[in-house]
Design an enzyme around this catalytic site. Sequence first.
Site, mmCIF file in Angstrom:
data_model
loop_
_atom_site.group_PDB
_atom_site.id
_atom_site.type_symbol
_atom_site.label_atom_id
_atom_site.label_comp_id
_atom_site.label_asym_id
_atom_site.label_seq_id
_atom_site.Cartn_x
_atom_site.Cartn_y
_atom_site.Cartn_z
ATOM 1 N N THR A 51 32.416 38.608 43.292
ATOM 2 C CA THR A 51 32.497 39.662 42.218
ATOM 3 C C THR A 51 31.267 39.636 41.113
ATOM 4 O OG1 THR A 51 33.855 38.460 40.457
ATOM 5 C CG2 THR A 51 35.052 39.594 42.176
ATOM 6 N N ALA A 72 30.406 44.672 36.303
ATOM 7 C CA ALA A 72 29.876 45.999 36.414
ATOM 8 C C ALA A 72 29.230 46.464 37.585
ATOM 9 C CB ALA A 72 29.353 46.529 34.912
ATOM 10 N N GLY A 105 29.866 45.542 40.627
ATOM 11 C CA GLY A 105 30.503 45.776 41.629
ATOM 12 C C GLY A 105 30.998 44.352 42.517
ATOM 13 N N THR A 136 39.970 41.182 29.737
ATOM 14 C CA THR A 136 41.007 40.308 30.132
ATOM 15 C C THR A 136 41.718 40.486 31.357
ATOM 16 O OG1 THR A 136 41.354 39.765 27.876
ATOM 17 C CG2 THR A 136 42.942 38.836 29.131
ATOM 18 N N ASP A 169 41.838 39.297 37.961
ATOM 19 C CA ASP A 169 42.996 38.969 38.811
ATOM 20 C C ASP A 169 43.678 40.468 39.338
ATOM 21 O OD1 ASP A 169 43.421 36.659 37.908
ATOM 22 O OD2 ASP A 169 44.123 37.055 35.762
ATOM 23 N N SER A 188 40.963 48.638 35.194
ATOM 24 C CA SER A 188 41.881 47.354 34.168
ATOM 25 C C SER A 188 41.095 47.272 33.083
ATOM 26 C CB SER A 188 42.011 46.380 34.964
ATOM 27 O OG SER A 188 40.814 45.664 35.322
ATOM 28 N N SER A 201 47.218 46.629 31.609
ATOM 29 C CA SER A 201 46.050 47.698 31.930
ATOM 30 C C SER A 201 46.035 47.870 33.554
ATOM 31 C CB SER A 201 44.868 46.768 31.622
ATOM 32 O OG SER A 201 44.650 45.588 32.509
#
Length: 308
Positions: free
Chosen positions: A227, A230, A232, A257, A261, A291, A300
Site C-alpha cells: 500500500t 495516497a 494507491g 486511522t 484495515d 475511509s 468511516s
Amino acid sequence: MTDDATGARTYDVLVIGSANADLTVRVDRRPGPGETVLGTDLVENAGGKGANQAAAAARLGARTALLAKVGDDAFGEMVLDGQREAGTELRHVLVERGARTGTAMIVVGPDGDNAIVVSPGANSRLLPGDVTDARAAVAASAVVSLQLEIPPETVRAAVAVAGETGTRVVLNPSPVPEVLDPALLEAADPLVVNEHEARGLSGLDAGTAADWARALRARGARSVVVTLGAQGALALDDAAGDPVAVPGVAVTAVDTTGAGDAFTGALATRLAAGADLADAARFAVRVGAVSVTRAGAQPSYPTAEELD
C-alpha cells in the site's frame, strides 16, 4: 467444513485478530518529548486491527465472522456493538471474565495522520487452542485475514489450520516484526504491507516499492500487495512478472486511522468473491480512500452502496 453439498463456504471472510476500544483525541500539533498540548474532547469508538477488518468486510456485504477475545467490561460491549452494527457474525468472539478489553490511545494531527499506542488487554489471551476450537469456522471460510496484534503462536496456529482446510490466508503483518516467521510469509496470499513494512521485511537497504515486493515474493510470499497511501498500491501475483500499479484516488484526508484495515478488509472481500489480486487491490484502494475522508476507524468505513 462447508455449508452444503455443493461445497459453498459459510463465510466469505473470517478475521482472526485483535479487538480494541479506540480512544481518540485530535490536536493542532502532536506534542514533542516532555511536552503537553491541549486536544479536543475524547472520542471512544470500537477498533483493533482485527475488528476493523471484520467491520470493513461486513459493511461491504461480505459474509464475515470474527474470532477475537474481549474483556467483560464496557469497552468489550462497545466492541461487540460495533460489530453488530457492521453485520459481523459474533458467535466466535470470546469474552474473558475479569480481563480488560484491548485499548488504543490515538492522537490525530491536523493533517489527519495519527500516532497510536496499544495496550493489548484481552487480545493477549487469544490462544492457539481458541483457534483449534474454531477449526470448523476456518474450514467454512473462503479467506482468513490475520494481523499481528495477537500472540504470534496464535497467528501460527491460524496459518496451520488454514493450510489444513484449504482456506486462503491474507496476512497484514502489523505491528511489523524485525523478522517475519517464514511459515507466515509462505502462507501469505497476499502479504499486505505498507512501504515502511515492505522495505524492512524485504531485507533491502534501498530500492523501490516494486523492488521490495519482488524481494518478498522471492522470499516465499505467494503474492504481495504494497500500500502506498495516497498514491494507491502495487500488486504482485506472478513471480516472473512486474507488479501492477494501482493508482490512488484523490481525496482530502480528515483522519487516516484504520485506513489500512479498511483496505485489507476490502481486499479480502473481493478475493473471497473470486477477483484476481490487481482487481481486488483496485477495489480496496477505493474503500481506503473513502475511509480517510471521515473521522474514526470503523465509523468511516463505507457500505457497497456508498462506494457506488
